[in-house]
Design a protein around this motif. Structure first.
Motif, PDB file in Angstrom:
ATOM      1  N   CYS A  43      -7.049   1.643   5.323  1.00 43.97           N
ATOM      2  CA  CYS A  43      -6.334   2.134   6.721  1.00 43.97           C
ATOM      3  C   CYS A  43      -6.677   3.454   6.851  1.00 43.97           C
ATOM      4  O   CYS A  43      -6.604   3.927   6.148  1.00 43.97           O
ATOM      5  CB  CYS A  43      -4.750   1.920   7.556  1.00 43.97           C
ATOM      6  N   THR A  63      -8.604  -1.330   9.053  1.00 47.59           N
ATOM      7  CA  THR A  63      -8.713  -1.235   9.609  1.00 47.59           C
ATOM      8  C   THR A  63      -7.682  -0.027  10.560  1.00 47.59           C
ATOM      9  O   THR A  63      -7.276   0.881   9.596  1.00 47.59           O
ATOM     10  CB  THR A  63      -7.439  -2.294  10.656  1.00 47.59           C
ATOM     11  N   GLU A  68      -0.598  -3.233  11.555  1.00 52.56           N
ATOM     12  CA  GLU A  68      -2.031  -4.118  11.039  1.00 52.56           C
ATOM     13  C   GLU A  68      -2.388  -4.347   9.991  1.00 52.56           C
ATOM     14  O   GLU A  68      -2.075  -5.275   8.836  1.00 52.56           O
ATOM     15  CB  GLU A  68      -2.980  -4.280  12.227  1.00 52.56           C
TER      16      GLU A  68
END
Length: 155
Positions: A43, A63, A68
């Motif tokens: 991330c 991501t 998420e």
């Protein structure tokens, strides 16, 4: 850097790790390959860092969205976000059920420290602070100069 065909830890269980903060976080990637650690997710808000991560870990989830990311299927987070965010980011990881290895610095205010300790105690998960600043070349140089007496007396 460790280079070995066999894992350093002789365990049948592999740890699934998410890297949050892919700049410094990726500096741990090679070590993970030598341990019983599979990097499963990454991330970062920075697109070039996400692209570099995806190239190195093509099967991993990546991501820019922290919520998420924390819903991902992995056991622990190596937290390498901005150090001013480490307390809040660690608490978010713990609330998501993830063990945490946090880079420096753990917190900046006493209130953040209390919140962090309470979150670790309530989560019942592993939290570890990975202190690494004293061992950077610049810090080692300054320590050497301190021991030589360059800076005078501590006041």
């Amino acid at each position: 850097m460790l280079r070995t065909k066999d894992p350093v830890l002789d365990s049948g269980r592999r740890i699934r790790l998410g890297l949050w903060g892919l700049g410094r976080g990726m500096s741990f990637y090679d070590a993970c390959k030598s341990l019983n650690i599979d990097v499963a997710a990454g991330c970062d808000f920075n697109e070039p860092l996400r692209a570099r991560f995806q190239e190195a870990c093509p099967r991993a989830f990546v991501t820019a969205d922290a919520a998420e990311f924390l819903r991902g299927d992995f056991d622990a987070v190596l937290l390498a976000t901005y150090c001013t965010e480490h307390a809040d980011d660690t608490i978010a990881c713990l609330r998501a059920g993830k063990h945490v290895l946090s880079e420096v610095t753990a917190f900046h205010t006493a209130a953040e420290g209390v919140r962090l300790v309470e979150a670790v105690e309530n989560a019942g998960l592993v939290y570890n602070l990975a202190e690494n600043y004293p061992f950077t070349p610049a810090q080692m140089f300054i320590a050497e100069k301190w021991h030589e007496g360059l800076f005078g007396d501590l006041m």
